[in-house]
Design a protein around this motif. Structure first.
Motif, short mmCIF file in Angstrom:
data_model
loop_
_atom_site.label_atom_id
_atom_site.label_comp_id
_atom_site.label_asym_id
_atom_site.label_seq_id
_atom_site.Cartn_x
_atom_site.Cartn_y
_atom_site.Cartn_z
N VAL A 131 0.31 10.59 2.82
CA VAL A 131 0.55 12.03 2.77
C VAL A 131 1.65 12.39 3.77
CG1 VAL A 131 -0.45 14.34 3.04
CG2 VAL A 131 -1.87 12.45 2.17
N ALA A 132 2.72 13.03 3.27
CA ALA A 132 3.84 13.46 4.11
C ALA A 132 3.95 14.97 4.10
CB ALA A 132 5.15 12.85 3.61
N TYR A 133 4.35 15.51 5.27
CA TYR A 133 4.51 16.96 5.41
C TYR A 133 5.97 17.26 5.69
CZ TYR A 133 3.24 21.72 6.84
OH TYR A 133 3.11 23.09 6.93
N GLY A 134 6.56 18.05 4.83
CA GLY A 134 7.98 18.38 4.97
C GLY A 134 8.81 17.56 4.00
N PRO A 135 10.10 17.84 3.95
CA PRO A 135 10.99 17.12 3.03
C PRO A 135 11.06 15.63 3.39
CG PRO A 135 12.09 19.03 4.00
CD PRO A 135 10.80 18.87 4.72
N VAL A 136 10.99 14.78 2.38
CA VAL A 136 11.07 13.32 2.57
C VAL A 136 11.94 12.72 1.48
CG1 VAL A 136 8.83 13.10 3.73
CG2 VAL A 136 8.95 12.89 1.24
N ASP A 137 12.43 11.51 1.74
CA ASP A 137 13.17 10.82 0.68
C ASP A 137 12.19 9.97 -0.13
OD1 ASP A 137 12.81 8.23 1.84
OD2 ASP A 137 14.63 8.45 3.02
N GLY A 138 12.65 9.42 -1.22
CA GLY A 138 11.80 8.67 -2.14
C GLY A 138 11.26 7.37 -1.61
N GLU A 139 11.74 6.92 -0.45
CA GLU A 139 11.29 5.64 0.10
C GLU A 139 10.45 5.81 1.36
OE1 GLU A 139 14.56 2.91 0.34
OE2 GLU A 139 14.81 2.93 -1.84
N VAL A 140 9.99 7.02 1.63
CA VAL A 140 9.26 7.29 2.86
C VAL A 140 8.04 6.40 3.03
CG1 VAL A 140 7.91 9.19 1.85
CG2 VAL A 140 8.26 9.10 4.32
N VAL A 154 0.83 -1.21 0.00
CA VAL A 154 0.00 0.00 0.00
C VAL A 154 0.86 1.26 0.00
CG1 VAL A 154 -2.05 -1.05 0.98
CG2 VAL A 154 -0.27 -0.15 2.49
N GLY A 155 2.16 1.08 -0.14
CA GLY A 155 3.09 2.20 -0.27
C GLY A 155 4.18 1.83 -1.25
N PHE A 156 4.58 2.79 -2.09
CA PHE A 156 5.57 2.55 -3.13
C PHE A 156 6.66 3.61 -3.08
CE2 PHE A 156 1.77 0.46 -4.53
CZ PHE A 156 2.21 -0.68 -5.18
N ALA A 157 7.81 3.28 -3.66
CA ALA A 157 8.88 4.29 -3.81
C ALA A 157 8.36 5.39 -4.72
CB ALA A 157 10.13 3.65 -4.39
N LEU A 158 8.78 6.61 -4.44
CA LEU A 158 8.32 7.77 -5.18
C LEU A 158 9.22 8.10 -6.35
CD1 LEU A 158 7.61 10.04 -2.10
CD2 LEU A 158 5.88 9.22 -3.71
N PRO A 159 8.63 8.45 -7.49
CA PRO A 159 9.44 9.03 -8.56
C PRO A 159 9.70 10.50 -8.22
CG PRO A 159 7.14 9.01 -9.20
CD PRO A 159 7.23 8.34 -7.85
N ARG A 160 10.53 11.16 -9.00
CA ARG A 160 10.70 12.60 -8.82
C ARG A 160 9.40 13.28 -9.23
NH1 ARG A 160 15.52 14.27 -7.34
NH2 ARG A 160 17.37 13.11 -7.92
N LEU A 161 8.90 14.13 -8.34
CA LEU A 161 7.63 14.80 -8.60
C LEU A 161 7.82 16.31 -8.57
CD1 LEU A 161 5.39 12.74 -6.14
CD2 LEU A 161 5.37 12.58 -8.64
N PRO A 162 7.23 17.02 -9.52
CA PRO A 162 7.25 18.48 -9.43
C PRO A 162 6.32 18.93 -8.30
CG PRO A 162 6.06 17.76 -11.40
CD PRO A 162 6.59 16.53 -10.73
N PRO A 163 6.50 20.14 -7.78
CA PRO A 163 5.61 20.64 -6.73
C PRO A 163 4.15 20.65 -7.20
CG PRO A 163 7.51 22.08 -7.00
CD PRO A 163 7.55 21.09 -8.13
#
Length: 157
Positions: free
Chosen positions: A132-141, A30-39
């Motif tokens: 949903v994450a608030y603040g800077p996170v890495d791609g594996e959060v 239910v959670g995946f690594a994130l690609p680079r996302l624009p704001p």
């Protein structure tokens, strides 16, 4: 402050309620690594019975995602919308919005069952997971355990 959203949308029919198909459905995270996302853009992962529950990624604007986000002082207010309103289970009482501090993240899950008009087709099911994450996170959060969980899954027999 940065806001990172991942929406994992799973859909299936009665055919995947048990047996091997259900095992495949339940084995996908239910959670995946994130690609680079624009704001202002969310990572959307769709999994469907039609393609063997293989994850398919896309990106959508945050305003197109079924979750309300609002910064309030030093916190992010997160509230998942129930859409559409005619699905089961009924939700007469919903949990309150979650207020995240910087560095926190929430996993909010809702499930649904729908019947077709006049019972012509099988029931269909959805599971929506909003990470949903608030603040800077890495791609594996979202591969880790969330600090906050809002579980609105109910019986959908």
């Amino acid at each position: 402050m940065e806001i990172t959203v991942q929406w994992v949308k799973t859909s299936w029919t009665k055919r995947s309620r048990s047996g091997e198909a259900a095992a495949r459905r339940n084995a996908v995270p239910v959670g995946f690594a994130l690609p680079r996302l624009p704001p202002g853009v969310a990572h959307v992962v769709r999994r469907s019975e039609d393609d063997g529950f293989e994850p398919r990624s896309e990106q959508k604007e945050l305003r197109e995602i079924g979750v309300r986000l609002r910064e309030e002082g030093d916190r992010l207010r997160v509230f998942a919308r129930v859409e559409p309103l005619f699905g089961l289970p009924p939700r007469p009482r919903r949990p309150p919005a979650v207020r995240l501090l910087p560095g926190q993240w929430v996993r909010w899950q809702l499930n649904y069952r729908f019947s077709s008009m006049a019972g012509i087709r099988d029931w269909s099911y959805w599971l929506d997971t909003f990470n949903v994450a608030y603040g800077p996170v890495d791609g594996e959060v979202f591969l880790s355990e969330p600090g906050v969980i809002a579980d609105e899954r109910g019986p959908v027999r």
